[in-house]
Scaffold this motif. Structure first.
Motif, PDB file in Angstrom:
ATOM      1  N   SER A  92       0.827  -1.210   0.000  1.00  0.00           N
ATOM      2  CA  SER A  92       0.000   0.000   0.000  1.00  0.00           C
ATOM      3  C   SER A  92       0.859   1.256   0.000  1.00  0.00           C
ATOM      4  CB  SER A  92      -0.956  -0.001   1.196  1.00  0.00           C
ATOM      5  OG  SER A  92      -0.301   0.337   2.406  1.00  0.00           O
ATOM      6  N   TYR A  99      -4.717   0.963  -3.595  1.00  0.00           N
ATOM      7  CA  TYR A  99      -5.400   0.647  -2.339  1.00  0.00           C
ATOM      8  C   TYR A  99      -6.601   1.546  -2.090  1.00  0.00           C
ATOM      9  CZ  TYR A  99      -2.500  -3.107  -0.753  1.00  0.00           C
ATOM     10  OH  TYR A  99      -1.911  -4.341  -0.626  1.00  0.00           O
ATOM     11  N   TYR A 100      -6.435   2.833  -2.326  1.00  0.00           N
ATOM     12  CA  TYR A 100      -7.574   3.739  -2.124  1.00  0.00           C
ATOM     13  C   TYR A 100      -8.693   3.415  -3.111  1.00  0.00           C
ATOM     14  CZ  TYR A 100      -4.788   6.586   1.069  1.00  0.00           C
ATOM     15  OH  TYR A 100      -4.038   7.019   2.133  1.00  0.00           O
ATOM     16  N   ASN A 103     -10.196  -0.319  -2.091  1.00  0.00           N
ATOM     17  CA  ASN A 103     -10.846  -0.434  -0.790  1.00  0.00           C
ATOM     18  C   ASN A 103     -12.037   0.507  -0.624  1.00  0.00           C
ATOM     19  OD1 ASN A 103      -8.741  -2.206  -0.487  1.00  0.00           O
ATOM     20  ND2 ASN A 103      -7.943  -1.301   1.384  1.00  0.00           N
ATOM     21  N   PHE A 104     -11.978   1.678  -1.275  1.00  0.00           N
ATOM     22  CA  PHE A 104     -13.105   2.606  -1.172  1.00  0.00           C
ATOM     23  C   PHE A 104     -14.215   2.284  -2.169  1.00  0.00           C
ATOM     24  CE2 PHE A 104     -10.028   5.897   0.669  1.00  0.00           C
ATOM     25  CZ  PHE A 104     -10.304   5.481   1.958  1.00  0.00           C
ATOM     26  N   TYR A 152      -2.908   1.531   3.526  1.00  0.00           N
ATOM     27  CA  TYR A 152      -3.841   0.466   3.900  1.00  0.00           C
ATOM     28  C   TYR A 152      -4.582   0.835   5.190  1.00  0.00           C
ATOM     29  CZ  TYR A 152      -5.366  -3.516   6.623  1.00  0.00           C
ATOM     30  OH  TYR A 152      -6.107  -4.336   7.435  1.00  0.00           O
ATOM     31  N   THR A 155      -7.097   3.553   4.785  1.00  0.00           N
ATOM     32  CA  THR A 155      -8.383   3.163   4.178  1.00  0.00           C
ATOM     33  C   THR A 155      -9.350   2.675   5.247  1.00  0.00           C
ATOM     34  OG1 THR A 155      -7.786   0.842   3.670  1.00  0.00           O
ATOM     35  CG2 THR A 155      -7.285   2.513   1.985  1.00  0.00           C
TER      36      THR A 155
END
Length: 343
Positions: A92, A99-100, A103-104, A152, A155
């Motif tokens: 991350s 990752y953003y 995960n979002f 990470y 998030t």
């Protein structure tokens, strides 16, 4: 009629153990997973343990259209347990946008699709990383959340803020965020366990791979911390104890027992084990020697992190039952089974 629960990321490490516990508690399970860090073979493993093959959809939750379709198809579900996320701390840092985005988008699309379909109970897979470097120990839910060291971790912190806003805007919607400390271990059957892609990011699979001859050496990052043996201390929790907490949490929502529209609970043992504790216990339990080397500290590591689990005990009636030796012996059994399969 069994209550149907959608489990996103249900083929992953914690997700698959939670699916087993849900099935054994008489829930109907639907797994949504894009298999980016897992395998469809997990469904066979779940069947070996439970005798049930859960429904499965190979779906990328970043795709809004496909996410809506699958929630429409399962609009009789009573709740969602959301594990779907990238989770490698180091990666991350190198690839924050990945990752953003993952995960979002997966979280937002799931929340929107389920609320459109009247599925108003949500369990979120969070992390103790939301506390950053705590000023006091043990860490309680009253500790202020801070900017975590990694994208990470960030998030998870931002996701909890999203859930806070969403539950305030939607009176029908309730959520519980479970903040894990350090999950290790495997199912007692040896059929389900942690199966990282590539080089493990977590301590236990790295240790078991060294013992199995897959890896050469474990690097212990620092022995000059202000701890009993100089190595960092963490709160390790057996993944089966963790999985059981998810079942208790979803039952709490289904019974409308929650006290707030968004609740937070730490999940750990309340005990701290150092890196050398884990290594020495592994060597004792398995009667084997590990090749490891002490090296410099790693950026971002903090000396000591362990949980207060009083709130989970009081409100959920949950407490971790398995000791470090159980975590290690089950991890080693899983690793040995994996190596036997590959022969």
């Amino acid at each position: 009629m069994k209550s149907k629960i959608i489990v996103t990321g249900g083929c992953g490490y914690i997700g698959s153990h939670t699916v087993i516990e849900l099935i054994e508690n008489d829930f109907e399970v639907v797994i949504l997973d894009d298999l980016s860090n897992s395998t469809e073979k997990t469904l066979e493993r779940i069947h070996k343990v439970t005798g049930v093959t859960p429904a499965f959809a190979n779906i990328d939750l970043k795709n809004e259209t496909e996410t809506n379709k699958v929630f429409v198809a399962h609009n009789d579900a009573k709740g969602v347990i959301h594990f779907a996320a990238h989770k490698a701390v180091g990666e991350s840092v190198q690839e924050p946008i990945k990752y953003y985005k993952n995960n979002f988008y997966s979280l937002l699309n799931s929340l929107e699709a389920q609320s459109k379909n009247g599925i108003n109970n949500f369990i979120f897979s969070s992390s103790a990383t939301v506390y950053g470097t705590p000023e006091t120990l043990p860490i309680t839910e009253k500790n202020e959340t801070q900017r975590p060291f990694s994208p990470y971790g960030n998030t998870k912190k931002i996701a909890e803020e999203i859930l806070d806003d969403f539950t305030k805007s939607n009176e029908a919607f309730s959520a519980i965020s479970l903040r894990y400390f350090n999950p290790i271990g495997a199912h007692s059957s040896g059929e389900i366990g942690e199966l990282p892609s590539g080089i493990p990011n977590n301590l236990m699979p790295y240790i078991t791979q060294i013992a199995a001859g897959v890896r050469d050496k474990l690097m212990v990052y620092g022995n000059d911390y202000p701890t009993k043996d100089g190595t960092p201390i963490r709160d390790y929790i057996h993944v089966v104890d963790l999985a059981k907490a998810h079942v208790i949490a979803i039952k709490r929502l289904l019974k409308n027992d929650q006290e707030k529209s968004l609740e937070f609970f730490n999940l750990g043992t309340g005990l701290g084990y150092s890196v050398l504790d884990v290594i020495n216990t592994f060597e004792s339990v398995t009667n084997s020697k590990l090749n490891y080397e002490i090296t410099d500290r790693r950026a971002g590591d903090v000396p000591c992190l362990y949980a207060s689990t009083d709130l989970a005990k009081e409100k959920l009636g949950w407490t971790a039952e398995r000791e470090l030796s159980d975590m290690i012996s089950s991890s080693w059994k899983w690793e040995q089974n994996l190596r036997n399969e590959s022969k």
